[in-house]
Design a protein around this motif. Structure first.
Motif, PDB file in Angstrom:
ATOM      1  N   LEU A  39       0.828  -1.210   0.000  1.00  0.00           N
ATOM      2  CA  LEU A  39       0.000   0.000   0.000  1.00  0.00           C
ATOM      3  C   LEU A  39       0.863   1.262   0.000  1.00  0.00           C
ATOM      4  CD1 LEU A  39      -2.850  -1.003   2.510  1.00  0.00           C
ATOM      5  CD2 LEU A  39      -3.092  -0.601   0.050  1.00  0.00           C
ATOM      6  N   LEU A  40       1.961   1.220   0.730  1.00  0.00           N
ATOM      7  CA  LEU A  40       2.837   2.405   0.777  1.00  0.00           C
ATOM      8  C   LEU A  40       3.507   2.643  -0.578  1.00  0.00           C
ATOM      9  CD1 LEU A  40       4.519   2.322   4.305  1.00  0.00           C
ATOM     10  CD2 LEU A  40       2.543   3.628   3.510  1.00  0.00           C
ATOM     11  N   VAL A  41       3.951   1.547  -1.219  1.00  0.00           N
ATOM     12  CA  VAL A  41       4.582   1.705  -2.540  1.00  0.00           C
ATOM     13  C   VAL A  41       3.541   2.231  -3.535  1.00  0.00           C
ATOM     14  CG1 VAL A  41       5.675   0.479  -4.457  1.00  0.00           C
ATOM     15  CG2 VAL A  41       6.363  -0.026  -2.105  1.00  0.00           C
ATOM     16  N   ALA A  42       2.347   1.658  -3.504  1.00  0.00           N
ATOM     17  CA  ALA A  42       1.284   2.102  -4.421  1.00  0.00           C
ATOM     18  C   ALA A  42       0.994   3.589  -4.208  1.00  0.00           C
ATOM     19  CB  ALA A  42       0.020   1.280  -4.192  1.00  0.00           C
ATOM     20  N   HIS A  43       0.943   4.002  -2.945  1.00  0.00           N
ATOM     21  CA  HIS A  43       0.658   5.401  -2.625  1.00  0.00           C
ATOM     22  C   HIS A  43       1.790   6.308  -3.118  1.00  0.00           C
ATOM     23  CE1 HIS A  43      -0.669   8.917  -0.490  1.00  0.00           C
ATOM     24  NE2 HIS A  43       0.455   8.963   0.189  1.00  0.00           N
ATOM     25  N   ALA A  44       3.035   5.926  -2.839  1.00  0.00           N
ATOM     26  CA  ALA A  44       4.182   6.779  -3.217  1.00  0.00           C
ATOM     27  C   ALA A  44       4.296   6.904  -4.734  1.00  0.00           C
ATOM     28  CB  ALA A  44       5.467   6.196  -2.638  1.00  0.00           C
ATOM     29  N   LEU A  45       4.002   5.829  -5.450  1.00  0.00           N
ATOM     30  CA  LEU A  45       4.182   5.848  -6.919  1.00  0.00           C
ATOM     31  C   LEU A  45       2.889   6.216  -7.655  1.00  0.00           C
ATOM     32  CD1 LEU A  45       6.414   2.666  -7.493  1.00  0.00           C
ATOM     33  CD2 LEU A  45       7.070   4.947  -6.755  1.00  0.00           C
ATOM     34  N   LYS A  46       1.812   6.439  -6.873  1.00  0.00           N
ATOM     35  CA  LYS A  46       0.493   6.775  -7.442  1.00  0.00           C
ATOM     36  C   LYS A  46       0.051   5.734  -8.467  1.00  0.00           C
ATOM     37  CE  LYS A  46       0.981  11.755  -6.719  1.00  0.00           C
ATOM     38  NZ  LYS A  46       2.312  11.775  -6.108  1.00  0.00           N
ATOM     39  N   ILE A  47       0.176   4.463  -8.069  1.00  0.00           N
ATOM     40  CA  ILE A  47      -0.296   3.359  -8.924  1.00  0.00           C
ATOM     41  C   ILE A  47      -1.190   2.482  -8.060  1.00  0.00           C
ATOM     42  CG2 ILE A  47       1.702   3.329 -10.471  1.00  0.00           C
ATOM     43  CD1 ILE A  47       2.930   1.096  -8.807  1.00  0.00           C
ATOM     44  N   ASP A  48      -1.965   1.554  -8.688  1.00  0.00           N
ATOM     45  CA  ASP A  48      -2.776   0.707  -7.811  1.00  0.00           C
ATOM     46  C   ASP A  48      -1.972  -0.519  -7.391  1.00  0.00           C
ATOM     47  OD1 ASP A  48      -3.134  -1.260  -9.760  1.00  0.00           O
ATOM     48  OD2 ASP A  48      -4.896  -0.253 -10.572  1.00  0.00           O
ATOM     49  N   GLU A  61      13.306   5.295  -8.900  1.00  0.00           N
ATOM     50  CA  GLU A  61      14.163   6.482  -9.077  1.00  0.00           C
ATOM     51  C   GLU A  61      14.453   7.146  -7.728  1.00  0.00           C
ATOM     52  OE1 GLU A  61      11.925   8.854 -11.771  1.00  0.00           O
ATOM     53  OE2 GLU A  61      11.992   7.283 -13.318  1.00  0.00           O
ATOM     54  N   GLY A  62      15.404   8.067  -7.758  1.00  0.00           N
ATOM     55  CA  GLY A  62      15.843   8.728  -6.521  1.00  0.00           C
ATOM     56  C   GLY A  62      14.724   9.405  -5.747  1.00  0.00           C
ATOM     57  N   VAL A  63      13.857  10.152  -6.465  1.00  0.00           N
ATOM     58  CA  VAL A  63      12.773  10.882  -5.770  1.00  0.00           C
ATOM     59  C   VAL A  63      11.784   9.884  -5.159  1.00  0.00           C
ATOM     60  CG1 VAL A  63      10.992  12.649  -6.098  1.00  0.00           C
ATOM     61  CG2 VAL A  63      12.960  12.575  -7.627  1.00  0.00           C
ATOM     62  N   GLU A  64      11.502   8.818  -5.907  1.00  0.00           N
ATOM     63  CA  GLU A  64      10.576   7.791  -5.408  1.00  0.00           C
ATOM     64  C   GLU A  64      11.153   7.155  -4.141  1.00  0.00           C
ATOM     65  OE1 GLU A  64       8.702   6.418  -9.727  1.00  0.00           O
ATOM     66  OE2 GLU A  64      10.455   5.381  -8.958  1.00  0.00           O
ATOM     67  N   LEU A  65      12.442   6.873  -4.176  1.00  0.00           N
ATOM     68  CA  LEU A  65      13.080   6.255  -3.006  1.00  0.00           C
ATOM     69  C   LEU A  65      13.029   7.178  -1.798  1.00  0.00           C
ATOM     70  CD1 LEU A  65      16.232   4.404  -4.317  1.00  0.00           C
ATOM     71  CD2 LEU A  65      14.431   3.473  -2.870  1.00  0.00           C
ATOM     72  N   ALA A  66      13.214   8.475  -2.042  1.00  0.00           N
ATOM     73  CA  ALA A  66      13.190   9.438  -0.920  1.00  0.00           C
ATOM     74  C   ALA A  66      11.795   9.464  -0.295  1.00  0.00           C
ATOM     75  CB  ALA A  66      13.594  10.818  -1.419  1.00  0.00           C
ATOM     76  N   THR A  67      10.760   9.491  -1.144  1.00  0.00           N
ATOM     77  CA  THR A  67       9.381   9.486  -0.624  1.00  0.00           C
ATOM     78  C   THR A  67       9.124   8.214   0.177  1.00  0.00           C
ATOM     79  OG1 THR A  67       8.724  10.644  -2.624  1.00  0.00           O
ATOM     80  CG2 THR A  67       6.945   9.708  -1.319  1.00  0.00           C
ATOM     81  N   LEU A  68       9.573   7.085  -0.391  1.00  0.00           N
ATOM     82  CA  LEU A  68       9.323   5.804   0.292  1.00  0.00           C
ATOM     83  C   LEU A  68      10.100   5.703   1.599  1.00  0.00           C
ATOM     84  CD1 LEU A  68       9.000   3.530  -2.795  1.00  0.00           C
ATOM     85  CD2 LEU A  68       7.444   3.548  -0.852  1.00  0.00           C
ATOM     86  N   ARG A  69      11.306   6.278   1.600  1.00  0.00           N
ATOM     87  CA  ARG A  69      12.105   6.239   2.832  1.00  0.00           C
ATOM     88  C   ARG A  69      11.327   6.917   3.968  1.00  0.00           C
ATOM     89  NH1 ARG A  69      16.761   8.416   1.022  1.00  0.00           N
ATOM     90  NH2 ARG A  69      17.560   6.375   0.463  1.00  0.00           N
ATOM     91  N   ASP A  70      10.717   8.070   3.639  1.00  0.00           N
ATOM     92  CA  ASP A  70       9.959   8.811   4.642  1.00  0.00           C
ATOM     93  C   ASP A  70       8.732   8.011   5.115  1.00  0.00           C
ATOM     94  OD1 ASP A  70       9.176  11.185   6.136  1.00  0.00           O
ATOM     95  OD2 ASP A  70       7.535  11.303   4.680  1.00  0.00           O
ATOM     96  N   LEU A  71       8.015   7.409   4.157  1.00  0.00           N
ATOM     97  CA  LEU A  71       6.809   6.653   4.520  1.00  0.00           C
ATOM     98  C   LEU A  71       7.150   5.421   5.367  1.00  0.00           C
ATOM     99  CD1 LEU A  71       4.874   6.822   1.113  1.00  0.00           C
ATOM    100  CD2 LEU A  71       4.181   7.896   3.266  1.00  0.00           C
ATOM    101  N   VAL A  72       8.210   4.717   4.984  1.00  0.00           N
ATOM    102  CA  VAL A  72       8.602   3.516   5.738  1.00  0.00           C
ATOM    103  C   VAL A  72       9.014   3.903   7.158  1.00  0.00           C
ATOM    104  CG1 VAL A  72      10.349   1.669   5.898  1.00  0.00           C
ATOM    105  CG2 VAL A  72       9.216   2.129   3.715  1.00  0.00           C
ATOM    106  N   LYS A  73       9.735   5.017   7.259  1.00  0.00           N
ATOM    107  CA  LYS A  73      10.166   5.486   8.582  1.00  0.00           C
ATOM    108  C   LYS A  73       8.956   5.763   9.477  1.00  0.00           C
ATOM    109  CE  LYS A  73      13.190   9.098  10.075  1.00  0.00           C
ATOM    110  NZ  LYS A  73      13.750  10.344   9.590  1.00  0.00           N
TER     111      LYS A  73
END
Ligand SMILES: C[S@@+](CC[C@H](N)C(=O)[O-])C[C@H]1O[C@@H](n2cnc3c(N)ncnc32)[C@H](O)[C@@H]1O
Length: 294
Positions: A39-48, A61-73
């Motif tokens: 769910l977090l990956v889907a949310h960060a990448l705006k995909i289902d 990509e780098g920006v996607e990883l940064a967003t995911l890093r924050d969400l996982v934290k």
């Protein structure tokens, strides 16, 4: 991704990120680790979620990883998934949620079902008051089901009401209005055909042992039901008769094990045809009753 987590791969794909986050969440005792990771990956990448599974080999990509890093934290700190995604589905509608409001629970759909069933006979101009409205989920669901009704949602928290008003507007529930009030305080002299409430009903002493997602992140004001959990329930049952039209319905959500005491409150409070409604897990979740026509 995080030094203290499981060993991280050199380059990240959707699949490797999901696996890594799943292992990390599982190690921290998070209940549905894989679902949360997806769910977090889907949310960060705006995909289902299906694309998360189908595109497992897609590099991140780098920006996607940064967003995911924050969400996982944030999830590692047990912040509820609904707050991270900013929404939760309730009664087939998508509600915006954040730390100002309780996350709507599937159990609470029992309250909407009970209120709809018990008010089936009421005229098209039904007036409803939803106390302790929080995100507005019950008030908005009722207003959408009964477009000719007039629904009022109220809460003691002005912050919650900001979220509730936004939800009503976005979901096109134009027959609902929100009022700040300590239970019935702002409704002196007003009567309704239906009163619903999902009040705080956890005994103060039990809050420390709740899951960290709930205990550390959801508003204490939405949880704490006083010494025995029934302090607010008791106030509602006591005051409801002077705010119900004759034949009007009161329906209140309660915690597991609180039904017998709540039924007794309804009966001594003068309510007739008192019923207990079970949720999808077969737990006694809602008590309803009718104010007799005298
Ligand atoms: C369990 S939450 C329910 C929220 C929403 N109705 C739902 O079902 O998801 C309880 C709500 O009651 C509100 N509340 C607590 N004490 C209150 C009071 N004395 N008067 C009005 N609202 C109150 C809290 O701010 C919180 O939004």
């Amino acid at each position: 991704m995080q030094p203290e987590g499981p060993a991280a791969p050199k380059s990240w794909t959707i699949g490797s990120l999901v696996k890594w986050a799943t292992d990390d969440f599982r190690a921290r005792g998070i209940e549905n680790p894989r679902l949360d990771a997806e769910l977090l990956v889907a949310h960060a990448l705006k995909i289902d979620r299906m694309r998360v599974i189908l595109d497992a080999n897609r590099p991140l990509e780098g920006v996607e990883l940064a967003t995911l890093r924050d969400l996982v934290k944030r999830r590692r700190a047990y912040e509820p998934i609904a707050y991270l995604r900013g929404e939760r589905e309730f009664y087939g509608l998508k509600f915006r949620v954040d730390k100002r409001v309780l996350v709507p629970r599937p159990d609470t759909e029992t309250l909407v079902d009970a209120a709809l069933t018990r008010s089936a006979h009421v005229s098209m101009s039904m007036r409803q008051l939803d106390l302790c409205t929080g995100s507005g989920c019950v008030a908005v669901a009722m207003a959408k089901q009964r477009p000719t009704a007039k629904v009022f949602g109220s809460d003691i928290s002005p912050d919650a009401l900001v979220v509730a008003r936004d939800n009503a507007l976005r979901l096109g529930a134009y027959n609902v209005a929100f009022v700040e009030s300590d239970l019935f305080a702002a409704f002196a002299g007003k009567r309704f055909d239906v009163i619903t409430a999902n009040p705080p009903y956890i005994a103060s002493g039990d809050i420390a042992s709740l899951m960290p997602d709930v205990r550390d992140h959801e508003p204490r004001l939405a949880l704490d039901g006083g010494d025995d959990g029934l302090v607010i329930v008791r106030r509602i049952v006591h005051d409801a008769p002077s705010h119900l039209a004759p034949g009007g319905v009161l329906a209140i959500e309660i915690g597991a094990g609180e039904a017998p005491a709540t039924v007794a409150l309804f009966e001594t409070g003068g309510f007739a045809d008192v019923r207990v409604h079970r949720d999808i897990a077969r737990i006694e979740r809602v008590v309803s009753g009718v104010l007799p026509v005298r």
